[in-house]
Design a protein around this motif. Structure first.
Motif, short mmCIF file in Angstrom:
data_model
loop_
_atom_site.label_atom_id
_atom_site.label_comp_id
_atom_site.label_asym_id
_atom_site.label_seq_id
_atom_site.Cartn_x
_atom_site.Cartn_y
_atom_site.Cartn_z
N THR A 1 17.12 5.47 -8.47
CA THR A 1 16.91 7.10 -8.28
C THR A 1 15.91 7.46 -7.64
OG1 THR A 1 15.28 6.91 -9.91
CG2 THR A 1 16.89 7.14 -10.79
N ARG A 2 16.22 8.85 -6.97
CA ARG A 2 15.19 9.15 -6.01
C ARG A 2 14.18 8.53 -6.38
NH1 ARG A 2 18.15 10.39 -1.42
NH2 ARG A 2 20.13 11.06 -1.97
N GLU A 3 13.46 9.14 -7.00
CA GLU A 3 11.96 8.89 -7.53
C GLU A 3 11.57 7.59 -7.37
OE1 GLU A 3 9.13 8.56 -12.07
OE2 GLU A 3 11.66 9.26 -11.73
N SER A 4 12.60 6.50 -8.12
CA SER A 4 12.06 4.92 -7.69
C SER A 4 11.68 4.71 -5.95
CB SER A 4 13.52 3.77 -8.51
OG SER A 4 14.25 3.71 -7.67
N GLN A 5 12.64 5.09 -5.08
CA GLN A 5 12.87 5.16 -3.95
C GLN A 5 11.70 6.02 -3.28
OE1 GLN A 5 16.41 6.96 -2.20
NE2 GLN A 5 17.92 5.81 -3.88
N PHE A 6 11.29 6.77 -3.82
CA PHE A 6 10.41 7.16 -3.29
C PHE A 6 9.29 6.41 -3.63
CE2 PHE A 6 6.19 9.85 -4.17
CZ PHE A 6 6.16 10.62 -2.56
N HIS A 7 8.71 6.41 -4.72
CA HIS A 7 7.35 5.42 -5.42
C HIS A 7 7.66 4.13 -4.21
CE1 HIS A 7 5.63 2.55 -7.69
NE2 HIS A 7 4.99 2.82 -7.87
N GLY A 8 8.76 3.64 -4.53
CA GLY A 8 9.09 1.78 -3.60
C GLY A 8 8.58 2.34 -1.53
N ILE A 9 9.17 3.58 -0.76
CA ILE A 9 8.65 3.73 0.25
C ILE A 9 7.16 4.41 0.51
CG2 ILE A 9 8.29 5.36 2.17
CD1 ILE A 9 12.16 6.16 1.62
N ALA A 10 6.08 5.02 -0.36
CA ALA A 10 5.29 5.11 -1.02
C ALA A 10 4.44 3.57 -0.61
CB ALA A 10 4.74 6.22 -2.12
N ARG A 11 4.55 2.60 -2.01
CA ARG A 11 4.11 1.33 -2.39
C ARG A 11 4.34 0.36 -1.19
NH1 ARG A 11 6.99 -0.27 -5.67
NH2 ARG A 11 8.65 -1.54 -3.92
N GLU A 12 5.22 0.32 -0.41
CA GLU A 12 5.07 -0.03 1.12
C GLU A 12 4.64 -0.14 2.18
OE1 GLU A 12 6.84 -3.30 1.05
OE2 GLU A 12 6.65 -3.63 -0.84
N THR A 13 4.99 1.63 2.10
CA THR A 13 3.50 2.36 3.13
C THR A 13 2.29 1.79 3.32
OG1 THR A 13 5.16 4.07 2.87
CG2 THR A 13 3.12 4.24 4.74
N GLY A 14 1.75 1.97 1.92
CA GLY A 14 0.54 1.25 2.19
C GLY A 14 0.22 0.36 2.11
N ALA A 15 0.67 -0.15 1.09
CA ALA A 15 1.34 -2.06 1.70
C ALA A 15 1.01 -2.39 2.30
CB ALA A 15 1.57 -2.36 0.63
N LEU A 16 1.60 -1.82 3.47
CA LEU A 16 2.42 -2.94 5.21
C LEU A 16 0.74 -2.40 5.92
CD1 LEU A 16 3.80 -4.08 7.09
CD2 LEU A 16 5.35 -1.78 7.79
N ILE A 17 0.40 -1.09 5.74
CA ILE A 17 -0.76 -0.30 6.43
C ILE A 17 -1.97 -1.67 6.08
CG2 ILE A 17 -2.76 1.21 6.84
CD1 ILE A 17 0.05 3.62 6.86
N TRP A 18 -2.24 -1.50 4.93
CA TRP A 18 -3.18 -2.70 4.45
C TRP A 18 -2.80 -4.56 4.82
CZ3 TRP A 18 -7.91 -2.82 2.59
CH2 TRP A 18 -8.31 -4.07 1.87
#
Length: 230
Positions: free
Chosen positions: A197-214
């Protein structure tokens, strides 16, 4: 003009200078805060775009090994997220991308199987020869898993890997793998709950953006658990 008459003028001038200095400092503080906020937004936005761009890469170039990042398993049965990754690895193997599949991942307290063992068993049941699968039964997060795989592959004389995970996980796993000394690229799964879903895609991008910056700031992992149904 007498000294007494000049004193109010001097006091007024000093007060005006103080107010002017205070106003300048306030303006500089506002500009500094605005600059920091803008820089943070650019970093977050730029990272999110890179996560999205790498998620679209599907590189089936031949490699020394196909590395499947672990996910939840229940008494040896891979979760839907993990199963989707394993199916992608099987397709890559059958396509001739590599004659070696590496499954990786330890186990949580109380588990009977490691993620790596559950993945290996699933692939064997799917028709992949047992001797083509290496189970690296270590790693409680992405970074530890990547380090364990890098060490195992080094001992085996292998150096290049195509990484299989969810699309949004690609940039972080590739970054970690290259930092660990592997020549790595990505061929993510295109099925499963992570991409439904679009929701899972958005959640995945947001999650990985934060995790990668960290990770880039600290060089520590910041993994997030999937929901129970995944």
């Amino acid at each position: 003009m007498s000294t007494a008459s000049r004193r109010p003028d001097i006091a007024t001038s000093v007060a005006d200078d103080q107010r002017s200095l205070g106003a300048r400092l306030a303006r500089w503080c506002r500009r500094l805060i605005a600059g920091v906020i803008l820089a943070a937004l650019l970093v977050v936005g730029g990272t999110a775009v890179r996560v999205w761009q790498v998620a679209r890469i599907d590189d089936w170039t031949p490699a020394d090994a196909i590395v499947v990042l672990g996910a939840a398993q229940y008494s040896g049965t891979p979760s839907p997220v993990f199963e989707a990754r394993l199916e992608q690895a099987r397709k890559l193997y059958e396509h001739g991308v590599s004659d070696t599949i590496v499954t990786v991942g330890g186990k949580q307290e109380g588990d009977l199987f490691t993620e790596a063992a559950a993945g290996k068993n699933y692939l064997i049941e799917s028709g992949v020869p047992a001797d083509a699968i290496v189970a690296v039964e270590e790693g409680s997060d992405t970074l530890l898993s990547i380090k364990a795989v890098s060490e195992e592959m080094s001992e085996m004389g292998l150096s290049s890997a195509v990484l299989v995970s969810d699309p949004w996980h690609g940039l972080r796993t590739r970054t970690m793998a290259r930092d660990a000394g592997l020549d790595a690229w990505t061929a993510p799964t295109r099925q499963g709950p992570a991409v439904f879903t679009r929701e899972s895609q958005f959640h995945g991008i947001a999650r990985e953006t934060g995790a990668l910056i960290w990770y880039q700031i600290t060089h520590y992992s910041a993994d997030f658990e999937y929901t129970a149904d995944q």
